[in-house]
Structures are given as structure tokens and as C-alpha cells.
Design an enzyme around this catalytic site. Structure first.
Site, PDB file in Angstrom:
ATOM      1  N   GLU A 148       0.821  -1.215   0.000  1.00  0.00           N
ATOM      2  CA  GLU A 148       0.000   0.000   0.000  1.00  0.00           C
ATOM      3  C   GLU A 148       0.857   1.269   0.000  1.00  0.00           C
ATOM      4  O   GLU A 148       0.721   2.118   0.884  1.00  0.00           O
ATOM      5  CB  GLU A 148      -0.911   0.014   1.231  1.00  0.00           C
ATOM      6  CG  GLU A 148      -1.992  -1.053   1.205  1.00  0.00           C
ATOM      7  CD  GLU A 148      -3.011  -0.839   0.104  1.00  0.00           C
ATOM      8  OE1 GLU A 148      -3.232   0.324  -0.278  1.00  0.00           O
ATOM      9  OE2 GLU A 148      -3.543  -1.842  -0.394  1.00  0.00           O
ATOM     10  N   ASP A 149       1.741   1.362  -0.968  1.00  0.00           N
ATOM     11  CA  ASP A 149       2.531   2.582  -1.121  1.00  0.00           C
ATOM     12  C   ASP A 149       3.412   2.895   0.073  1.00  0.00           C
ATOM     13  O   ASP A 149       3.653   4.070   0.366  1.00  0.00           O
ATOM     14  CB  ASP A 149       1.622   3.801  -1.380  1.00  0.00           C
ATOM     15  CG  ASP A 149       1.195   3.853  -2.817  1.00  0.00           C
ATOM     16  OD1 ASP A 149       1.888   3.245  -3.647  1.00  0.00           O
ATOM     17  OD2 ASP A 149       0.188   4.490  -3.115  1.00  0.00           O
ATOM     18  N   SER A 150       3.851   1.884   0.782  1.00  0.00           N
ATOM     19  CA  SER A 150       4.921   2.191   1.734  1.00  0.00           C
ATOM     20  C   SER A 150       6.196   1.640   1.119  1.00  0.00           C
ATOM     21  O   SER A 150       6.146   0.995   0.079  1.00  0.00           O
ATOM     22  CB  SER A 150       4.631   1.572   3.098  1.00  0.00           C
ATOM     23  OG  SER A 150       4.467   0.194   2.971  1.00  0.00           O
TER      24      SER A 150
END
Length: 1224
Positions: free
Chosen positions: A836-838
Site C-alpha cells: 500500500e505505497d509504503s
């Protein structure tokens, strides 16, 4: 100069030793032209030119407009001798603008440089001085005779030697002609502590930097026809908003309406005149203008006698005005419908005449005797209306960018200055009246209140409310904004921003959409997301804005070159004549428009006509429009002309010109040859090799995309056989009628989008996201950040220039002041901490300084003066004699109340100690004792921050009071939760950091700095992110910069080939080993350097929690906000969830016990909170009911108690009863 190495070899033999001076140029050569453009213009030329125009010309025009004040003092005839009338006259002459100065409190005036203004919170402004002449006339008043005034006294004001009077101060735009920095050399700039990269274009008001945002508006003086939607009785309307060329922004609108929907009978045409209540039939207006016969009226409207359709449409109109057959009656008809009622016929007729002269189409003229011109113009409007009604012409497009104007600093300040100067002259006139009535001497010093202009301009620039202070509500807000100094490109972008003042909440999508006419003038990517989307725009790199030139020379020229004046125009004698408009005014007709246009163009290309003037010939409509007004957005293009020798169209710019440009540039950089004649952008303009085209003129030309497109089609055909897969596929053109050629297609982008590598390989919203994020990236915003005391500043420790660059970065100085670092990135799933976009970051790299940054925050305070005697003082407050001291420690202060540089401070420590004396009689809420003589007014550090005091500045402000700024420095180290982004709208936060021994590694032992998740790529289609990585890998291996400019011939195929040559897998995949186990990873990992930016959202600035803390005074609920140590709101939606869960006790606990539980006693009889409770004696009583026993204690939220009491105050009585009291 892309490639100095290549050009060097030319310079050895001969500066002009290019292959062939007349050879056609390539796309590569056009960058030399672009460099020349920016070297001459800079990136904020639109701001500077506009301001210079204002100071050099507009200012004087405004003064000349109301230059003379006349006060007549007529003879009173009280006695025989009292028969002398006097006339006093004050006239303003030339205006002078000094260099920026400051008046100190001790009366000394000295030059003020920008850096001092910033540090001492002063305003960078110049004095305005005006020549004032005072004349007195006298005349002997004999009844029945005209007064003959004789001049008896004339004097110039003599407070200074030259007769100049000070009327106010004008804030000066940095780097404009009046600014000290405009002629400073680089070494001068260092002496003045200015950064040579700072581009100016903003003002300094009270020490803060302010930009004027360009305001978009519809252009005045153009006729536009619109269709009306069904319910309206009007089917079409033609309207014009007349604004005077010079002079007040006074706008009068004229609407010509076609009544009756299609197919209905009697479709009359009426016009709405200003100050007239009803719509007037057009035939009556023509008669009022002195055009009486029907035939003549029709000829003014319909230029073709045989156009029976149009004449048929006009039939009802002629019948409509049949009753009125002469001018007097027509004027009377109009006058009757005016606002002034109950006046005699002569007056009415005069009133109607005045309206037709002054309010009707005032842009044509406001003088009398031009009725025939106005009649022709009205006829033209009706003609346009009917063409649209007959479906021969589409309705006009409101969003056409050529019909828009941008008001920059010049027009905005002019508008403001005009209002303020009018106010000033009114005050002077009042003073004249007073002195004459009271027979005092006239004192210029007292008459002119210089504060009017000074504080008026300063107020507007400081607050952004554009207009007078009193009318703050009606004026536009947000015209001036604090300059964004987060990173260098955000500053540049802010200076090129435009704003459309429409309500942000309007649901209208049309004004927000990207329009075809925005091409090359407005950046297609850079606009905010959310409510201002599409309303706030940014100019493209090569856009400029016209400052406005005088149309008179052009009108004179037209008259000499065969334009027949409008008065002599007889439509049926010359049916093919072309109408000539200058700035929306119809001046006449011309029989040979093609030749006229040719001449005008030649003159413009020679520079006899200002290059920013635009000329449009509409062949179909037989119109020739010329615009010279301010605020048109234009851009430069190469001129294409027929080449006799080659027999086809060819660019006028040749290799020889490019060689001269490059020689000049080489001269500037290296100090090359002595004998090089300077050859600049202006030379190109004056030789007619490039010209400026605005959105309106762009409609009438044909533009080639690249110089290569001009080569005739036959030449390309033989090359088509062997198609190189690494070449980009070209669109084949068969047009041979090009008139212009783009300088380079990548110039359609604005500042923020020009930094994106390969933006032409991204989905368009991703470029928009990056345009917003690039402004939040940390870098070095200016090289003099160490001597500036900005409120906040973030500086990256080790900024790097990107490995994948674009050519436009050269002009944005992104290599010199970059905002990011080239991180080694692997795109892989590893441990699952990058979902998730980390992303996973290498802790060892962080320890070596990757993405570390400095954070500066400045605190400011000054000793204020209350009245004459009481002044605050900087000192270390003592608990013995000071009231209301803060909780933080005062131990770090020195005795002068300031903290020393180098001291480590943490949350709530006091960093500026200051006290205010209290008068002996003041009562301080019971805390006061005899000893207390002061109140604490110190500044503590923000509660959530800590750091080291970096710099302390002690100076005085303009009033000579002590003034300090303290700058605190903190190092911000990347940690879990900090936000980063690549240049493709791929933002993410750190999910975990692993030391290098836990990271995966390649066969060569290279460990990535970042690991991002592969799922971030497919749905977002940011292919450029991958191409950038590939190109950067090649760049790192070869040691050259990779060129990632848009719209070039670079392809993935080509980059892969190079990477293969360096011995790597051609698509950038590498075998990697698991850092925990040392086993090979199953998949090949895409691996290479990518430029990443550290964004300003850091977890340390957001973390927030609270147990108990400060409460609001009114509701006794926790306060709001992290800075005030506030609570976390349990809102309505959370409440609804708890109700849905049925968690009643939890709900009560959150909304009452944890917030504002309160105990009240209520009377069981009346149910009111009127009980007097003496708790220590355990006695309770409700006096109203005489009740001592039936009393209940209840727990309710304090906010509920407050609500009940507020309802009681409104005469609504809520009564509270318990179950027990009901039983009672």
C-alpha cells in the site's frame, strides 16, 4: 549549449565554421534559441515588464488624468467693494519615483536594500514626488457679464529645491528597474547578501515576500453571441462589455437581444441600454443616433442587399419602430424610460443624448458627433446576432483563451493607485475649501496626506484584499500571496501562477477544463487537485503577457494605407470590403486586406510595430482585427516562409544564426572571442526570424511541430524502407502550407512539469500529482538561506542533481538547486513491509546521511509601545515580581532576555523573555500581590519541537524599538512514517527500515536504498518511472547525464541497447539474493537508480496524543488542535457507529466522562437548575418552589447544561425530571 565538447572543436578553427550557414536547423539547434530567450527574458519577465510599464507610463497617466483641481470662490456682493471672484487652481505635473528608501525613527533617511527590509520587517518601497503648481486667478464680477479671470499669482511648492511634493510610497518589485538589484553584478549580489538565483518579481511588505497572482478576466470590447436556453423568451443575445482603453475600469455592458424562439412569429430585436429601464427596439436607437430612413438602417445591419433571409428577419424590427420617424421622438422615447422621472421634454431629450454619447459603447468614444460610428457598430452587433440566429455561425466560446486577459502587477496596481489618488485629490480639495472659507493660508504639507497612498497600497499588498480598506468585503481576496519559499521550483512556479476569480464551489465544469487554445500558453499538467482545479493555472515556460501599447500609431498607419474611415462607408458600393478593428473598435474598411496584412506583418517583423501586437485576418468573415491591449498571453514561434531556392517552405532561422547565438553564449560563459558581435533573442526578433503569437492569432496560422516536419514528403520516403526499431515513429505530414513552427514542443509545460522526466510516458493525472508534490520537496530554496530568517525552512543535507534530466532544467536552475537524491531502487516484494505505497528504506544509508535534512524555524518579537510611557522590555522575568509566567524553564535566557546561539532547547522552553509593566491600579484575577509590577509576555518554543538555537538577530524596527528574531535549527532524520515521492506522482511512506545486512543484494554486492512494491506500477501506468530508472542506470555507468526530455527521439529500445553494451541485462533486471537467508530470489528484480524527493510531511510533525489537558472556557470541552495540545474529536459519525453497535456505556464514557462531565442539582418540582446547594452543610434548597427535600443530583455534559441555560435566555424552559421525581 548541450554539448560543449562538440562545439569546442568548431571554435578551434573558426567561430562560424558550421557545415553551412544556410543549412536548415535541427530540433537540437532550437535549444540554442530557447537558451537565448531565457538569457534575455528570465522566468519572471511577465511580472517585471508589467511593473516597469506601470512605473514608467501608467503612473504618470493616472496623475495627468485628474491633474487639475479648481475651486471657484464667487463674489458675495455683501458690500459694493465685494465684487471680486477668485479661482484657485492646483495642478499636478511630472511624477518622480526615487530608489527604495527608509525613514528611520530618528529622522535619517537612507537607502534600503531588500535583505535589510526582510530582516527588519520593513517595506521595500520608494517615495513618490510630484511637481505641484498653485495658481490664483481674480476677476471683477459684473452682473450679466462672463467672468474674465486674470492670473495674479503662480507659485511652485518650495519645500524642496525643485518644487516636488511627497505624496506617498510605492512598494517596489524586486529586480524591476527601480530596484537596486536590477543592475547589480554577481559580486554585488553577494555583498548585499542576495542569492544570484533569486529572480525577483515579488514585493517585500513588512518583511514578508508577496507575489501578485495574475488575475484572469474576460476581455472587454469584444462582441460575443450566445444562445439562450429554452424557458427564456430570448433565443439569442449579443453582448459587449465596453471598457475604456485608458482610464477607470468603468465597464458598461450593451446587450442586443433577439426575442421569440425559433419558428415563432414577430421575432423582434431589442437592446438593453445602461440606465434605461426597458429594452429599446433597435430601430428606435438607430433613429435616436440620427439614422432615419428604414433603408439606411437596414444597410447598417445587413451589408449584402441580396441577403433576403437576414432582411426577412429584420422585418418585424422595422415594423416595431414604425411609429417613431424622427430623431427627437426617438430620443424622447428613450429618455422617458430613463431613471430620472418627471422632467421636461428638453431635459429628457438631453438625458437620452448624454446616455447615447457617454454610456452607449463608450469604448468607441465619449465625445459627441460620432453617432454614425456607433450606429455602424450597433449594426455590426445585430449582424453577428442574426448570423448566429440563422445558423451561419456558431455561438461564441466563453472559454476561448484569446478572449481572456490576465491582469498582472501593472494593471492591478494601476487600478488601486487610481482609487487612492482620487481619494487624495478629494481630500486636498476639501482642505482647499476649508482654507478658503476660513481665510487661512494654504499649506501644501497639511493638504496632502501621504499616508493615504502609502497605507492603501501597503494594506492591499499585505492582506491580498484588493481594494479600499473600508470595502474589504466587496474586494477580491487572495490577489497577493506570501511567496512560497519551500523549494526553488515552488518559488518559480508561484511567480507564474494565474487565478480565475469564479466562486470555487460552482459546479460549472467548463471554465475548469483544458481548452484547445491553452496550447503552449498554459501548462496542461500543473493545476491543483480539488476545489481550485482548473481555475488556478500556471503559465508555460515561454509564455509572456503583453503590457499594452498605444494603438494610435497603428490607426494613423491604417488611414495612410488605404483604410476608408467608417463614416464614409457605404456597404452596397463595396460589398467585399474587409472591416478593420483595432482593440474592438471598428475604425473603417479596406479593399485590399491581403496586401494590408502583408504590410502589417512585415512591419511587425522589422520591429516598426511592437512585436507583442497581434493581427488576425478572418478571411471568411471579412474582418481584420488588431489588438494592442495589455494582458494577452503570447508565445514565440519560428517563422516559416517560402524558400525560392529550395522550392518549398523553410524556416527562416538557419545554422548561421544558431552559430552566432552560440558564439554569444560562449562569450558570456567562457569569455570567448573579442570580436563576437552580440547576437541575442532580440536580434532574432528584429530580423523577423521568430515572432510572438497570441491565442487569437494562433487560430489563423498553421504550425509545424518540429523543423523536420517541413522537409518535403518525397525526401522521407526512401528512408521508410529500413525502419530502425529504436527510432520513434513520426507522423507523416502532407501539408505544405505551414506558416510557423514550434520552437520546441516541450515548451508547452510549466515550471513544475518541466522537471518530470519523460512526462509523455505517464498517465496525465500522474504528472498533475507530481506538479503538486514537486513543490513540497526539500532541497536548497536559495543559496543564502543562512543569512535569511524565514519562518520555516527545510534544507536537504546532500542534494543531488538527477541522473535523468530534462533540457528545461537548465533554465529552472534545477541542477544548481536540486530537490532530491538519486536513490538505488529495487522494485520487489520483500517482507511485506512495503504494501500500500509504503517502502523499505536502508537504515545504513540513512545513517550515512541519505535524505537527512535541516529544519529552521524563526521566532520574532519586538518591544511594543503602549501610549507614551509604557514600553515592554526584553529581560529575564523574575518569579518574584512577574505575573502569569509560563510553565517552561527560563534558565536558558541570558540577562538581556535572549537565548545564546548554540544552546539546546526543547518543547516549551522560553527563548525570548519579555515583560509588560502593569499599572498599579489594575486588578489581576486575584493573583496579584503588592510585589507584582510586571506581566510576562515571553515567547516559548513550540511544545512539539526541539533543537539548537542557530542565530539571534537583534535590531530595531522602523519606530526605533528593539526587535529580535531567533532561529532554531533541528536535524530531521528519515524514520518510519516519513513521506517520499519519485517524480511521477508515486508517493509513499517508509514502512520499515532494514540495516544493509538484512536487505537483498545483487551479485555485485550492491544493496538498494529503497524497495518499492511492484503493485505501485501497473494500475497507475507511470511507465516513465521505469524508463527513468533504466536511463539513470545507463547514466551512472557511462558517467553522462541522461536526457529525459519529453517529445524527443529517445526510446526504451535505444536505452536498453546502451545498457546491454555496459554488460547488464537490457531491461534493467538483476539477480538478487535474500538478505536474511542468502538464497537467490526466485524472480529477477528491476533494479537501478531513481530520483526521489523528500516531502515536507514528516511523522514527527504530525504525531499527537493527549490524556488530560487544556479545556475551552465556554463549553469546558477539550480544545482542538495539536499545537494547543488538544483532544481527539469523537464526531457525529463515530457516535453513529457506536449507536449501531449498541455500545451504550462506551458512548456515554466517550461523550461525557472523557469530555465534559458536570454535576448539577435540580428541583423535583419545577425541574430547573435553580437549586442552591451548600455541599459542606449538606443543605439544598429551591427558593422558587420553597422546596428543601425533593432535590436530585444529576450528571450531564457541561455543554448540555450550557444549552439549557441558553434556551432559558431565549424564553424556552427545558425542565429536567428524574424517574424518582416523577413518582414523587
Amino acid at each position: 549549449m548541450s554539448d560543449l565538447a562538440n562545439s569546442e572543436k568548431y571554435y578551434d578553427e573558426d567561430p562560424y565554421g558550421f557545415e553551412d550557414e544556410s543549412a536548415p536547423i535541427t530540433a537540437e539547434d532550437s535549444w540554442a534559441v530557447i537558451s537565448a530567450f531565457f538569457r534575455e527574458k528570465g522566468l519572471v519577465s511577465q511580472q517585471l515588464d508589467s511593473f516597469n510599464q506601470f512605473v514608467d507610463y501608467t503612473l504618470q497617466d493616472i496623475i495627468c488624468e485628474d491633474s487639475t483641481l479648481i475651486l471657484e470662490q464667487l463674489a458675495q456682493h455683501t458690500t459694493e467693494s465685494d465684487n471680486i471672484s477668485r479661482k484657485y487652481e492646483i495642478s499636478f505635473g511630472k511624477i518622480y519615483v526615487t530608489k527604495p528608501m527608509v525613514n528611520e525613527s530618528d529622522g535619517v533617511t537612507h537607502a534600503l536594500y531588500p535583505q535589510e527590509a526582510r530582516l527588519r520587517n520593513l517595506t521595500y518601497s520608494s517615495g513618490l514626488f510630484v511637481d505641484v503648481k498653485k495658481r490664483t486667478y481674480e476677476a471683477i464680477d459684473v452682473p450679466g457679464r462672463e467672468l474674465k479671470y486674470e492670473l495674479i499669482a503662480e507659485e511652485s511648492e518650495d519645500d524642496s529645491e525643485s518644487g516636488k511634493v511627497f505624496i506617498g510610497r510605492l512598494p517596489i518589485m524586486l529586480r524591476s528597474k527601480n530596484c537596486y538589484l536590477s543592475e547589480a553584478t554577481e559580486s554585488d549580489l553577494y555583498k548585499l547578501k542576495e542569492c544570484p538565483f533569486d529572480m525577483g518579481g515579488y514585493f517585500i511588505i513588512n518583511g514578508s515576500e508577496k507575489v501578485l497572482i495574475a488575475q484572469e478576466r474576460s476581455a472587454g470590447n469584444i462582441v460575443q453571441v450566445f444562445k439562450k436556453a429554452a424557458p427564456s423568451p430570448i433565443s439569442h443575445v449579443a453582448e459587449i462589455r465596453s471598457a475604456l482603453e485608458k482610464g477607470s475600469r468603468f465597464i458598461s455592458t450593451l446587450q442586443v437581444k433577439l426575442y421569440g424562439r425559433e419558428g415563432s412569429s414577430a421575432r423582434t430585436i431589442k437592446a438593453t441600454l445602461p440606465y434605461i429601464k426597458q429594452d429599446i427596439p433597435i430601430v428606435i436607437i438607430f433613429r435616436a443616433l440620427g439614422i432615419i430612413p428604414d433603408g439606411e438602417i437596414l444597410e447598417h445591419i445587413c451589408y449584402d442587399v441580396n441577403d433576403w433571409q437576414m432582411l426577412e428577419m429584420l422585418k418585424p424590427c422595422v415594423e416595431d419602430g414604425f411609429v417613431i420617424q424622427d430623431r427627437e421622438t426617438a430620443l424622447d422615447f428613450i429618455g422617458r424610460r430613463g431613471t430620472a422621472l418627471g422632467i421636461k421634454k428638453e431635459k429628457r431629450i438631453q438625458y437620452a443624448k448624454d446616455i447615447l454619447q457617454k454610456e452607449f459603447l463608450p469604448h468607441i468614444t465619449q465625445l459627441e458627433g460620432f453617432e454614425s460610428r456607433k450606429a455602424f457598430f450597433l449594426g455590426y452587433m445585430i449582424n453577428r446576432l442574426l448570423l448566429c440566429a440563422l445558423d451561419r455561425k456558431d455561438q461564441d466560446d466563453r472559454d476561448h483563451f484569446g478572449k481572456k486577459r490576465l491582469d498582472l502587477a501593472g494593471p492591478l496596481l494601476a487600478q488601486l493607485f487610481k482609487t487612492l489618488f482620487k481619494k487624495l485629490t478629494k481630500d486636498i480639495f476639501r482642505y482647499m475649501q476649508r482654507t478658503v472659507e476660513e481665510a487661512h493660508d494654504f499649506n501644501m504639507k497639511l493638504a496632502i496626506n501621504a499616508k493615504t497612498i502609502t497605507s492603501g497600497l501597503k494594506y492591499a499588498l499585505a492582506t491580498g484584499n484588493w481594494g479600499e480598506q473600508k470595502k474589504a468585503m466587496s474586494s477580491r481576496a487572495g490577489v497577493s500571496q506570501v511567496l512560497n519559499r519551500y523549494t526553488y521550483s515552488s518559488t518559480l512556479s508561484h511567480l507564474r501562477r494565474t487565478n480565475t476569480p469564479i466562486g470555487r464551489d460552482g459546479k460549472l465544469a467548463k471554465p475548469r477544463q483544458l481548452h484547445n487554445t491553452h496550447w503552449g500558453l498554459v501548462c496542461p499538467a500543473e493545476t491543483p487537485e480539488g476545489q481550485a482545479c482548473g481555475l488556478v493555472k500556471n503559465l508555460s515556460l515561454m509564455s509572456c503577457i503583453s503590457v499594452g501599447t498605444d494603438p494610435m500609431p497603428i490607426i494613423t498607419f491604417l488611414s495612410e494605407w488605404g483604410m476608408e474611415p467608417l463614416e464614409d462607408y457605404v456597404p452596397h458600393q463595396s460589398p467585399d470590403a474587409t472591416r478593420v478593428f483595432v482593440n474592438g473598435v471598428w475604425h473603417g474598411v479596406h479593399r485590399n486586406p491581403a496586401r494590408l496584412m502583408e504590410t502589417l506583418r512585415t512591419l511587425r517583423r522589422k520591429g516598426d510595430i511592437n512585436p507583442e501586437v497581434s493581427m488576425i485576418r478572418d478571411i471568411r468573415e471579412k474582418e481584420l482585427k488588431i489588438f494592442t491591449d495589455a494582458g494577452r498571453v503570447y508565445r514565440p514561434l519560428f517563422i516559416v516562409e517560402d524558400d525560392e531556392s529550395l522550392g518549398h517552405k523553410e524556416l527562416k532561422v538557419r545554422k548561421g544564426h544558431i552559430a552566432k547565438l552560440m558564439a554569444t553564449e560562449y562569450q558570456d560563459i567562457e569569455g570567448g572571442f573579442e570580436d563576437v558581435e552580440e547576437y541575442t533573442w532580440s536580434s532574432l526578433l528584429n530580423e523577423g526570424l521568430v515572432e510572438y503569437i497570441d491565442a487569437e492569432e494562433e487560430e489563423s496560422i498553421l504550425i509545424a511541430m518540429q523543423p523536420e516536419d517541413l522537409e518535403p514528403a518525397e525526401a522521407n520516403e526512401e528512408n521508410d524502407l529500413d525502419v530502425d526499431p529504436a527510432k520513434r515513429i513520426r507522423v507523416s505530414h502532407h501539408a505544405t502550407t505551414f506558416t510557423h513552427c514550434e520552437i520546441h514542443p516541450s515548451m508547452i509545460l510549466g515550471v513544475a512539469a518541466s522537471i518530470i522526466p519523460f512526462p509523455d510516458h505517464n498517465q496525465s493525472p500522474r504528472n498533475t500529482y507530481q506538479s503538486a508534490m514537486g513543490k513540497q520537496a526539500m532541497g536548497v530554496f536559495l543559496t543564502n538561506y543562512n543569512v535569511r530568517m524565514d519562518t520555516m525552512a527545510n534544507i536537504l543535507y546532500y542534494p543531488q542533481k538527477p541522473l535523468g534530466t530534462t533540457r528545461a532544467m537548465e533554465y529552472l536552475k534545477f541542477r544548481e538547486l536540486p530537490a532530491g537524491q538519486n536513490a538505488i531502487v529495487a522494485i520487489a516484494c520483500y517482507s511485506g513491509y512495503n504494501q500500500e505505497d509504503s517502502m523499505i528504506m536502508n537504515q545504513s544509508s540513512i545513517d550515512r546521511g541519505l535524505f537527512r535534512s535541516l529544519f529552521f524555524r524563526s521566532y520574532m518579537d519586538q518591544e511594543k509601545k503602549y501610549g507614551m510611557s509604557i514600553t515592554e522590555t526584553f529581560e529575564k522575568p523574575q518569579r518574584t515580581n512577574t505575573l502569569r509566567m509560563k510553565h517552561g524553564t527560563y534558565d536558558k535566557l541570558d540577562d538581556d532576555g535572549l537565548i545564546a546561539p548554540g544552546v539546546r532547547v526543547s518543547g516549551e522552553d522560553v527563548i525570548i523573555g519579555k515583560t509588560t509593566p502593569i499599572s498599579p491600579d489594575e486588578e489581576e484575577l486575584g493573583q496579584r500581590t503588592a510585589y507584582h509590577s510586571k506581566r510576562d509576555a515571553s515567547t516559548p518554543l513550540r511544545s512539539t519541537e526541539n533543537g539548537i538555537v542557530d542565530q539571534v538577530l537583534v535590531t530595531t524596527n522602523q519606530d526605533g524599538l528593539k526587535f529580535v528574531k531567533v532561529r532554531v535549527r533541528t536535524t530531521k532524520i528519515p524514520q518510519i512514517g516519513d513521506k517520499f515521492a519519485s517524480r511521477h506522482g508515486q508517493k509513499g511512506t517508509i514502512g520499515i527500515t532494514y540495516r544493509r545486512e538484512d536487505m537483498p543484494f545483487t551479485a555485485e554486492g550492491i544493496v538498494p536504498d529503497l524497495i518499492i512494491n511492484p503493485h505501485a506500477i501497473p494500475s497507475r501506468m507511470t511507465v516513465a518511472h521505469l524508463i527513468e530508472c533504466l536511463l539513470s542506470k545507463v547514466a551512472a555507468l557511462s558517467g553522462n547525464e541522461g536526457d529525459a526530455s519529453p517529445f524527443t527521439d529517445i526510446t526504451v529500445e535505444g536505452i536498453s541497447k546502451l545498457l546491454r553494451e555496459h554488460g547488464y541485462q537490457s531491461r534493467g533486471f538483476e539477480v538478487m539474493y535474500n538478505g536474511h537467508t542468502g538464497k537467490k530470489l526466485m524472480a529477477q528484480i528491476f533494479f537501478g537508480p531513481t530520483y526521489y524527493q523528500r516531502l515536507r510531511h514528516m511523522v514527527d510533525d504530525k504525531i499527537h496524543a493527549r490524556a488530560r489537558g487544556p479545556m475551552q472556557v465556554l463549553t469546558r470541552q477539550p480544545v482542538e488542535g495539536r499545537s494547543r495540545d488538544g483532544g481527539l474529536r469523537f464526531g457525529e459519525m463515530e457516535r453513529d457507529c457506536m449507536i449501531a453497535h449498541g455500545a451504550a456505556s462506551f458512548l456515554k464514557e466517550r461523550l461525557m466522562e472523557a469530555s465534559d462531565a458536570f454535576r448539577v442539582h435540580i428541583c423535583g418540582i419545577c425541574g430547573l437548575m435553580t437549586v442552591i446547594a451548600k455541599l459542606n452543610h449538606n443543605q439544598f434548597e429551591c427558593k422558587g418552589c420553597d422546596n428543601k427535600i425533593d432535590i436530585y443530583q444529576i450528571h450531564i455534559p457541561y455543554a448540555a447544561k450550557l444549552l439549557f441555560q441558553e434556551l432559558m435566555a431565549m424564553n424556552i424552559t427545558p425542565r429536567l425530571y428524574t424517574d424518582r421525581s416523577r413518582d414523587f
